[in-house]
Design a protein around this motif. Structure first.
Motif, PDB file in Angstrom:
ATOM      1  N   ALA A 132     -31.918  14.636 -30.775  1.00  0.00           N
ATOM      2  CA  ALA A 132     -32.176  12.873 -31.007  1.00  0.00           C
ATOM      3  C   ALA A 132     -32.112  13.340 -32.707  1.00  0.00           C
ATOM      4  N   ASP A 133     -31.859  14.125 -33.270  1.00  0.00           N
ATOM      5  CA  ASP A 133     -32.143  14.291 -34.940  1.00  0.00           C
ATOM      6  C   ASP A 133     -30.543  14.581 -34.938  1.00  0.00           C
ATOM      7  N   PHE A 134     -30.232  15.298 -34.538  1.00  0.00           N
ATOM      8  CA  PHE A 134     -28.173  15.317 -34.745  1.00  0.00           C
ATOM      9  C   PHE A 134     -28.279  14.207 -34.411  1.00  0.00           C
ATOM     10  N   ALA A 135     -28.612  13.743 -33.663  1.00  0.00           N
ATOM     11  CA  ALA A 135     -27.893  11.631 -32.952  1.00  0.00           C
ATOM     12  C   ALA A 135     -28.465  10.773 -34.170  1.00  0.00           C
ATOM     13  N   LYS A 136     -29.127  11.203 -35.165  1.00  0.00           N
ATOM     14  CA  LYS A 136     -29.628  10.687 -36.213  1.00  0.00           C
ATOM     15  C   LYS A 136     -28.508  10.305 -36.995  1.00  0.00           C
ATOM     16  N   LYS A 137     -28.113  11.649 -37.645  1.00  0.00           N
ATOM     17  CA  LYS A 137     -26.656  11.449 -37.885  1.00  0.00           C
ATOM     18  C   LYS A 137     -25.624  11.280 -37.573  1.00  0.00           C
ATOM     19  N   ASN A 138     -25.501  11.376 -36.607  1.00  0.00           N
ATOM     20  CA  ASN A 138     -24.265  12.113 -35.906  1.00  0.00           C
ATOM     21  C   ASN A 138     -24.208  10.521 -34.370  1.00  0.00           C
ATOM     22  N   PRO A 139     -24.640   9.248 -34.552  1.00  0.00           N
ATOM     23  CA  PRO A 139     -24.534   8.295 -33.843  1.00  0.00           C
ATOM     24  C   PRO A 139     -23.484   8.435 -32.941  1.00  0.00           C
ATOM     25  N   THR A 140     -22.514   9.228 -32.498  1.00  0.00           N
ATOM     26  CA  THR A 140     -21.581   9.633 -31.598  1.00  0.00           C
ATOM     27  C   THR A 140     -22.246  10.316 -30.502  1.00  0.00           C
ATOM     28  N   LEU A 141     -22.883  10.750 -31.104  1.00  0.00           N
ATOM     29  CA  LEU A 141     -23.973  11.861 -29.444  1.00  0.00           C
ATOM     30  C   LEU A 141     -25.326  11.050 -29.179  1.00  0.00           C
ATOM     31  N   GLU A 142     -24.471  10.608 -27.305  1.00  0.00           N
ATOM     32  CA  GLU A 142     -25.792   9.925 -27.233  1.00  0.00           C
ATOM     33  C   GLU A 142     -26.445  10.818 -26.204  1.00  0.00           C
ATOM     34  N   LEU A 143     -27.931  10.157 -25.907  1.00  0.00           N
ATOM     35  CA  LEU A 143     -28.327  11.280 -25.110  1.00  0.00           C
ATOM     36  C   LEU A 143     -28.897  10.534 -23.707  1.00  0.00           C
ATOM     37  N   VAL A 144     -28.367  10.830 -22.642  1.00  0.00           N
ATOM     38  CA  VAL A 144     -28.629  10.419 -21.660  1.00  0.00           C
ATOM     39  C   VAL A 144     -29.588   9.938 -20.989  1.00  0.00           C
ATOM     40  N   ALA A 145     -29.776  10.849 -20.360  1.00  0.00           N
ATOM     41  CA  ALA A 145     -31.528  11.463 -19.749  1.00  0.00           C
ATOM     42  C   ALA A 145     -31.298  12.717 -19.680  1.00  0.00           C
ATOM     43  N   GLY A 146     -32.872  13.144 -19.152  1.00  0.00           N
ATOM     44  CA  GLY A 146     -33.464  15.013 -18.699  1.00  0.00           C
ATOM     45  C   GLY A 146     -34.353  14.534 -17.765  1.00  0.00           C
ATOM     46  N   ILE A 147     -33.703  15.867 -17.664  1.00  0.00           N
ATOM     47  CA  ILE A 147     -35.394  16.499 -16.611  1.00  0.00           C
ATOM     48  C   ILE A 147     -36.505  17.504 -17.673  1.00  0.00           C
ATOM     49  N   VAL A 148     -37.753  17.230 -17.441  1.00  0.00           N
ATOM     50  CA  VAL A 148     -38.366  17.725 -18.180  1.00  0.00           C
ATOM     51  C   VAL A 148     -39.880  18.026 -17.516  1.00  0.00           C
ATOM     52  N   GLU A 149     -39.574  19.517 -17.147  1.00  0.00           N
ATOM     53  CA  GLU A 149     -40.494  20.257 -16.770  1.00  0.00           C
ATOM     54  C   GLU A 149     -40.798  19.684 -14.953  1.00  0.00           C
ATOM     55  N   GLY A 150     -39.433  19.414 -14.677  1.00  0.00           N
ATOM     56  CA  GLY A 150     -39.127  19.096 -13.089  1.00  0.00           C
ATOM     57  C   GLY A 150     -39.187  17.535 -12.691  1.00  0.00           C
ATOM     58  N   LYS A 151     -39.393  16.764 -13.797  1.00  0.00           N
ATOM     59  CA  LYS A 151     -39.640  15.112 -14.323  1.00  0.00           C
ATOM     60  C   LYS A 151     -38.342  14.170 -14.672  1.00  0.00           C
ATOM     61  N   TYR A 152     -37.790  13.648 -14.109  1.00  0.00           N
ATOM     62  CA  TYR A 152     -37.043  12.895 -14.801  1.00  0.00           C
ATOM     63  C   TYR A 152     -37.053  11.995 -15.665  1.00  0.00           C
ATOM     64  N   CYS A 153     -36.580  11.974 -17.160  1.00  0.00           N
ATOM     65  CA  CYS A 153     -36.739  10.989 -18.184  1.00  0.00           C
ATOM     66  C   CYS A 153     -34.894  10.549 -18.045  1.00  0.00           C
ATOM     67  N   ASP A 154     -35.353   9.147 -18.371  1.00  0.00           N
ATOM     68  CA  ASP A 154     -34.183   8.628 -19.004  1.00  0.00           C
ATOM     69  C   ASP A 154     -34.053   8.750 -20.017  1.00  0.00           C
ATOM     70  N   ALA A 155     -32.557   8.343 -20.833  1.00  0.00           N
ATOM     71  CA  ALA A 155     -32.581   7.717 -23.106  1.00  0.00           C
ATOM     72  C   ALA A 155     -33.931   7.995 -23.409  1.00  0.00           C
ATOM     73  N   ALA A 156     -34.578   6.863 -22.869  1.00  0.00           N
ATOM     74  CA  ALA A 156     -35.742   6.021 -23.811  1.00  0.00           C
ATOM     75  C   ALA A 156     -36.939   6.653 -23.546  1.00  0.00           C
ATOM     76  N   GLU A 157     -37.663   7.885 -22.793  1.00  0.00           N
ATOM     77  CA  GLU A 157     -38.028   8.832 -22.214  1.00  0.00           C
ATOM     78  C   GLU A 157     -37.630  10.001 -23.384  1.00  0.00           C
ATOM     79  N   VAL A 158     -36.085  10.765 -23.063  1.00  0.00           N
ATOM     80  CA  VAL A 158     -35.637  11.811 -23.862  1.00  0.00           C
ATOM     81  C   VAL A 158     -35.869  11.409 -25.243  1.00  0.00           C
ATOM     82  N   LYS A 159     -35.758  10.237 -26.127  1.00  0.00           N
ATOM     83  CA  LYS A 159     -36.099   9.504 -27.507  1.00  0.00           C
ATOM     84  C   LYS A 159     -37.414   9.387 -27.847  1.00  0.00           C
ATOM     85  N   ALA A 160     -38.426   9.204 -26.736  1.00  0.00           N
ATOM     86  CA  ALA A 160     -39.727   9.616 -27.198  1.00  0.00           C
ATOM     87  C   ALA A 160     -40.275  10.830 -27.291  1.00  0.00           C
TER      88      ALA A 160
END
Length: 194
Positions: free
Chosen positions: A96-124
């Motif tokens: 996310a820190d890198f994406a602030k300077k380079n908006p072409t990088l897009e956070l899509v989704a993630g799995i954090v400690e076994g739980k699915y996170c969408d892009a907004a949750e990854v950003k949070a």
């Protein structure tokens, strides 16, 4: 060699990378220049995060039967995986820190400690401070009252403790004052009784 035999080592590699991971973040890296990608990889490596580009078909095969299976629906464009075994917030924070300077990088989704996170949750998740910062804040809050108490004691010692006896003398005077007030109403009641 058959295609299946060629795919198996890559699928096994992905499976090993995501096994026991605290966080797996899927990013769309299309539009990044080679320079930007090099800087991103360096910052991720310094944070202890493995980052690699895999084919979507290989990731789909590796994700089957794992918590990362929820990421399959996002495997459409140019994707890469950022994986951390230790710190669950590190990949999201660095990306996310890198994406602030380079908006072409897009956070899509993630799995954090076994739980699915969408892009907004990854950003949070990226806004949560690192473990070291949180431990520093905790130690600071624990240390603060003790430091303030030590500072007060030091000020009393520097003044020679002269105010301490005066404070002790003032305290008994305050205690005697209510006793005198109680005696006054009793004296007033006596004349009324006569």
């Amino acid at each position: 060699m058959a295609k299946v035999e060629l795919k198996k080592p890559v699928v096994d590699e992905i499976s090993n990378v995501i096994a026991d991971a605290s966080a797996v973040v899927l990013v769309n890296y299309s539009g990044l220049t080679v320079e930007q990608d090099t800087v991103l990889r360096k910052s991720l490596r310094e944070a202890g995060i493995s980052y690699k580009v895999y084919k979507n078909t290989m990731m789909k095969l590796a994700f089957k039967g794992t918590p990362c299976e929820d990421l399959e629906k996002h495997l459409e464009s140019t994707n890469a995986l950022a994986v951390s075994k230790d710190d669950a917030t590190a990949p999201a924070r660095v990306l996310a820190d890198f994406a602030k300077k380079n908006p072409t990088l897009e956070l899509v989704a993630g799995i954090v400690e076994g739980k699915y996170c969408d892009a907004a949750e990854v950003k949070a998740l990226s806004e949560i401070p690192s473990r070291e910062i949180l431990l520093g804040r905790l130690l600071g809050s624990i240390k603060s009252p003790i430091s303030n108490f030590a500072r007060v004691l030091n000020q009393i010692a520097e003044k020679g403790g002269a105010e301490a006896p005066a404070a002790e003398e003032a305290a008994p005077a305050v205690e005697e004052a209510p006793a005198a007030e109680e005696a006054a109403p009793a004296a007033e009641e006596t004349p009324a009784a006569e």
